[in-house]
Write an enzyme that holds these catalytic residues in place. Structure first.
Site, PDB file in Angstrom:
ATOM      1  N   GLY A 135      38.073  29.181  40.928  1.00 54.70           N
ATOM      2  CA  GLY A 135      38.640  30.294  40.149  1.00 54.70           C
ATOM      3  C   GLY A 135      40.101  30.488  40.497  1.00 54.70           C
ATOM      4  CG  MET A 145      42.662  38.710  42.494  1.00 57.26           C
ATOM      5  SD  MET A 145      43.375  39.734  43.770  1.00 57.26           S
ATOM      6  CE  MET A 145      41.965  40.064  44.814  1.00 57.26           C
ATOM      7  N   GLY A 146      42.601  34.228  43.161  1.00 60.68           N
ATOM      8  CA  GLY A 146      42.107  32.982  43.755  1.00 60.68           C
ATOM      9  C   GLY A 146      43.255  32.171  44.341  1.00 60.68           C
ATOM     10  CB  SER A 163      39.821  46.002  48.612  1.00 63.03           C
ATOM     11  OG  SER A 163      40.746  46.970  48.175  1.00 63.03           O
ATOM     12  CG  HIS A 211      37.069  50.329  49.123  1.00 62.25           C
ATOM     13  ND1 HIS A 211      37.458  49.914  47.870  1.00 62.25           N
ATOM     14  CD2 HIS A 211      38.177  50.279  49.862  1.00 62.25           C
ATOM     15  CE1 HIS A 211      38.737  49.617  47.864  1.00 62.25           C
ATOM     16  NE2 HIS A 211      39.188  49.824  49.059  1.00 62.25           N
ATOM     17  CG  ASN A 212      35.478  53.965  43.761  1.00 62.49           C
ATOM     18  OD1 ASN A 212      36.225  54.892  43.502  1.00 62.49           O
ATOM     19  ND2 ASN A 212      34.171  54.054  43.692  1.00 62.49           N
ATOM     20  CD  GLU A 213      40.641  51.436  43.364  1.00 57.53           C
ATOM     21  OE1 GLU A 213      39.947  51.174  44.352  1.00 57.53           O
ATOM     22  OE2 GLU A 213      40.693  50.715  42.364  1.00 57.53           O
ATOM     23  NE  ARG A 233      39.864  56.117  36.992  1.00 52.75           N
ATOM     24  CZ  ARG A 233      40.172  54.953  37.548  1.00 52.75           C
ATOM     25  NH1 ARG A 233      39.948  53.823  36.895  1.00 52.75           N
ATOM     26  NH2 ARG A 233      40.701  54.882  38.750  1.00 52.75           N
TER      27      ARG A 233
END
Ligand code: 6PG
Length: 482
Positions: free
Chosen positions: A12, A16-17, A131, A188-190, A287
């Site tokens: 991938g 990011m990869g 992350s 863990h999310n912002e 949101r």
């Protein structure tokens, strides 16, 4: 037959990869890169990876042939069926003890399933939260690996070398079995932090009439104290950023928030487990409300708000109170997150190390902050801590902030400025510190209309039904709980 030269493979080659590969290369590991569209492999080798030890493969078979044993392959592909498809492609070329690591944002039930299915085939599966965005992947992400514990020893040197460091320690440790890594990444999310900061921004902008440069100054100051964090830092920079005409660019952005789903998953999971993670819930709903732009535009023209829309007191003192409210609400948000992880650990038989989790989040990731060091200390001092709010440091911090927090919410209500996350945090705090809640009345109502029975305080464990009207029968409804 290709020579087994690579320490690890990665499938991938989106940004990011690619960045994760370059990061591993920087740390002395030989990485083999593969992508379904193989021209991307060639382009990567000719450009970003030029002059490095990175090697490429044009098929999954070639990739596997180039890997030292036990083979380790990281998947950084779209969560969902693509992960299963690549696992299926890899399996014919893998042997017992080889390791497949899914570094995407997968939903944890999938990671539980994959760990179990692959274990039966002798393959060790790891679902790892990653992350920190592009920058993190390149120079040090927060990594949250979980899955088959037998994989940890082999991947640990690579993972801990490339992870961010906080106070010299890697922001990566083994999280737990099966889906624990992706679970912890999900919690863990912002969302909570971002929503809280956005509410404070709206109060400063709308209620206090501060300019964007003035607000940037406030964030600069906050970043020097208890609120020191990546999100405060980037907010400062965003507020300062000017569009071509000299005005703050942020004012030109359509106010409808997107979301890819991890906040929603957390909200749904918290409902399933019966843990009030209200802050993330409100952040997701905020949101959703933001995306109803057209309806809000119509509502703004017909629904009455308060006449007075501007704060008339001492702005400087109020800004200080805003900082305290933000801090206290953030403490509640993390207390809720740890409550949820504790329940999930119980439900799934995971042994989660809370201090280790706080350390993993201390650096590299989007929610990184100085404050997480305090959470790590709290769980190091007392690994059995029942609730983060019971830790002396956080108990004192919320006690100190509570007057300011209450005043901020009261003023926001008076001015008609929405504060869903700041308020739900205070409501949770007040609910938690009430020995007695009005659920006694609620139970009475349930028993009144549905003969659902209630438990007497003076006889715990005794469930009774009262014939409230004198007209109903004496038979209670059979009980079931959601
Ligand atoms: C991280 C982020 C990241 C996030 C995506 C999508 O830790 O790097 O949590 O993984 O999930 O940026 O976020 P949205 O749901 O807001 O689109």
């Amino acid at each position: 037959m290709a020579e087994a030269v690579a320490d690890i493979g990665l499938i991938g080659l989106a940004v990011m990869g690619q960045n994760l590969i370059l990061n591993m290369n920087d740390h002395g590991f030989t990485v083999c890169a593969y992508n379904r569209t193989t021209s991307k492999v060639d382009a990567f080798l000719e450009n970003e990876a030029k002059g490095t030890n990175i090697v490429g493969a044009h098929s999954v078979q070639e990739l596997c042939a180039k890997l030292k044993r036990p083979r380790k392959v990281v998947l950084l592909v779209k969560a969902g069926s693509a992960v299963d498809a690549f696992i299926d492609q890899l399996l014919p070329y893998m042997e017992e003890g080889d390791i497949i690591i899914d570094g995407g944002n997968s939903h944890f039930p999938d990671s539980i399933r994959r760990t179990e299915e692959l274990q039966k085939k002798g393959i060790l599966f790891v679902g790892s939260g990653v992350s920190g965005g592009e920058e993190g992947a390149r120079y040090g992400p927060s990594l949250m690996p979980g899955g088959n514990p037998a994989a940890w020893e082999s991947i640990k040197p690579i993972f801990q070398a490339i992870a961010a460091k906080a106070d010299g320690e890697p922001c990566c440790d083994w999280v737990g079995e099966t889906g624990a890594g992706h679970y912890v990444k999900m919690v863990h999310n912002e969302y909570g932090d971002m929503q809280l900061i956005s509410e404070v921004y709206q109060i400063m902008h709308e209620g206090l009439d501060l300019t964007h440069d003035e607000m940037a100054e406030v964030f600069t100051e906050w970043n020097k104290g208890d609120l020191d964090s990546f999100l405060i830092e980037i907010t400062r920079d965003i507020l300062k950023y000017k569009d071509e005409d000299g005005s703050a660019l942020v004012t030109k952005i359509r106010d409808t928030a997107g979301q890819k789903g991890t906040g929603k998953w957390t909200g749904i999971d918290s409902l399933d487990r019966g843990i009030p993670v209200t802050l993330i819930g409100e952040a997701v709903y905020a949101r959703c409300l933001s995306s109803l732009k057209d309806e809000r535009v119509r509502a703004s023209k017909i629904l009455e708000g308060p006449k007075n829309k501007k704060y008339s007191g001492d702005k400087k003192a109020f800004v200080d109170q805003l900082g305290q409210a933000l801090y206290a609400a953030k403490i509640v948000s993390y207390a809720q997150g740890f409550m949820l992880m504790r329940q999930a650990a119980k439900d799934n038989n995971w042994k989660l190390n809370n201090a280790g989790i706080a350390l993993m989040w201390r650096g590299g990731c989007i929610i990184r902050s100085a404050f997480l060091g305090k959470i790590k200390d709290a769980y190091t001092n007392n690994p059995e801590l029942e609730n983060l709010l019971f830790d002396p440091f956080f108990q004192e911090a919320t006690a100190k902030a509570q007057d300011a927090w209450r005043n901020v919410i009261a003023q926001a209500v008076i001015l008609g400025i929405p504060t869903p996350a700041l308020s739900t945090a205070l409501n949770f705090y007040d609910g938690l510190r009430h020995e007695m809640l009005p659920a006694n009345l609620l139970q009475a109502q349930r028993d009144y209309f549905g003969a659902h029975t209630y438990e007497r305080l003076d006889a715990p464990g005794t469930w009774v039904h009262t014939n409230w009207t004198g007209k109903g029968g004496r038979v209670a409804a059979s009980t079931y709980d959601a």
